[in-house]
Design a protein around this motif. Structure first.
Motif, PDB file in Angstrom:
ATOM      1  N   CYS A 104     -18.303  56.617  24.686  1.00 48.48           N
ATOM      2  CA  CYS A 104     -17.173  55.626  24.908  1.00 48.48           C
ATOM      3  C   CYS A 104     -17.157  54.472  24.200  1.00 48.48           C
ATOM      4  N   CYS A 113     -20.793  54.132  28.276  1.00 51.10           N
ATOM      5  CA  CYS A 113     -21.715  55.085  27.794  1.00 51.10           C
ATOM      6  C   CYS A 113     -21.664  54.954  26.075  1.00 51.10           C
ATOM      7  N   CYS A 160     -20.612  55.637  33.743  1.00 53.72           N
ATOM      8  CA  CYS A 160     -19.911  54.828  32.520  1.00 53.72           C
ATOM      9  C   CYS A 160     -18.415  54.543  33.202  1.00 53.72           C
ATOM     10  N   GLU A 173     -15.578  54.245  31.843  1.00 57.23           N
ATOM     11  CA  GLU A 173     -14.466  54.920  31.144  1.00 57.23           C
ATOM     12  C   GLU A 173     -14.482  56.354  31.666  1.00 57.23           C
ATOM     13  N   CYS A 174     -15.590  57.027  31.246  1.00 56.90           N
ATOM     14  CA  CYS A 174     -15.479  58.613  31.602  1.00 56.90           C
ATOM     15  C   CYS A 174     -16.217  58.866  32.676  1.00 56.90           C
TER      16      CYS A 174
HETATM   17 ZN   LIG Z   1     -18.301  57.070  28.900  1.00 54.39          ZN
END
Ligand SMILES: [Zn+2]
Ligand SMILES: [Zn+2]
Length: 146
Positions: free
Chosen positions: A28, A25, A8, A10-11
């Motif tokens: 997120c 994901c 992902c 983002e994370c």
């Molecule tokens: Zn994520």
């Protein structure tokens, strides 16, 4: 189906990427959808809010709002100070990646000009209704249903 496991963006967690859309994901995605909903609701109540006021009030990064503008999920009401420009000719924009002229030219080349002309006219009408600052309003997602 071509499903692959990706990180992902983002994370950083691994998730099953379906092969299209943002590489984020489901968790997120949910957070982003909620953030978008906040921005949408805020702009519904305060249709002339600037990008920075909106970002601050909704606790969403200005870059994220800019991304939604690029995706035409949101649109500036007024053209000055948006920081957005046509990827093809550099003309200032209220949303999206290309100006109406360039879109029209692309559409002519692709043989779908009429559809784009109507869209451009509709957009021009909306832009006329406004007057100051780099303001935004929510754009419905039901245009040219894809
Ligand atoms: Zn994520
Ligand atoms: Zn252009």
């Amino acid at each position: 189906m071509d499903v692959s496991v990706k990180n992902c963006k983002e994370c950083g967690h691994l998730f099953q990427y379906p092969g299209f859309g943002d590489r984020i994901c489901p968790d997120c995605k949910k957070i982003e959808d909620r953030a978008f909903q906040r921005v949408k609701d805020f702009l519904y109540d305060y249709p002339g809010a600037t990008l920075y006021i909106t970002a601050e009030t909704c606790e969403v990064a200005p870059e994220r709002i800019r991304k939604w503008l690029r995706e035409e999920r949101l649109q500036f009401v007024e053209i000055t100070g948006t920081g957005l420009s046509c990827d093809h000719c550099g003309k200032p924009l209220t949303s999206g990646r290309f100006c109406a002229d360039c879109k029209y030219r692309f559409a002519l080349a692709a043989g779908t000009a009429r559809e784009y002309t109507e869209e451009a006219q509709e957009k021009a009408e909306k832009e006329k209704e406004t007057n100051s600052g780099a303001k935004m309003f929510f754009l419905g997602r039901n245009r040219r249903g894809r």
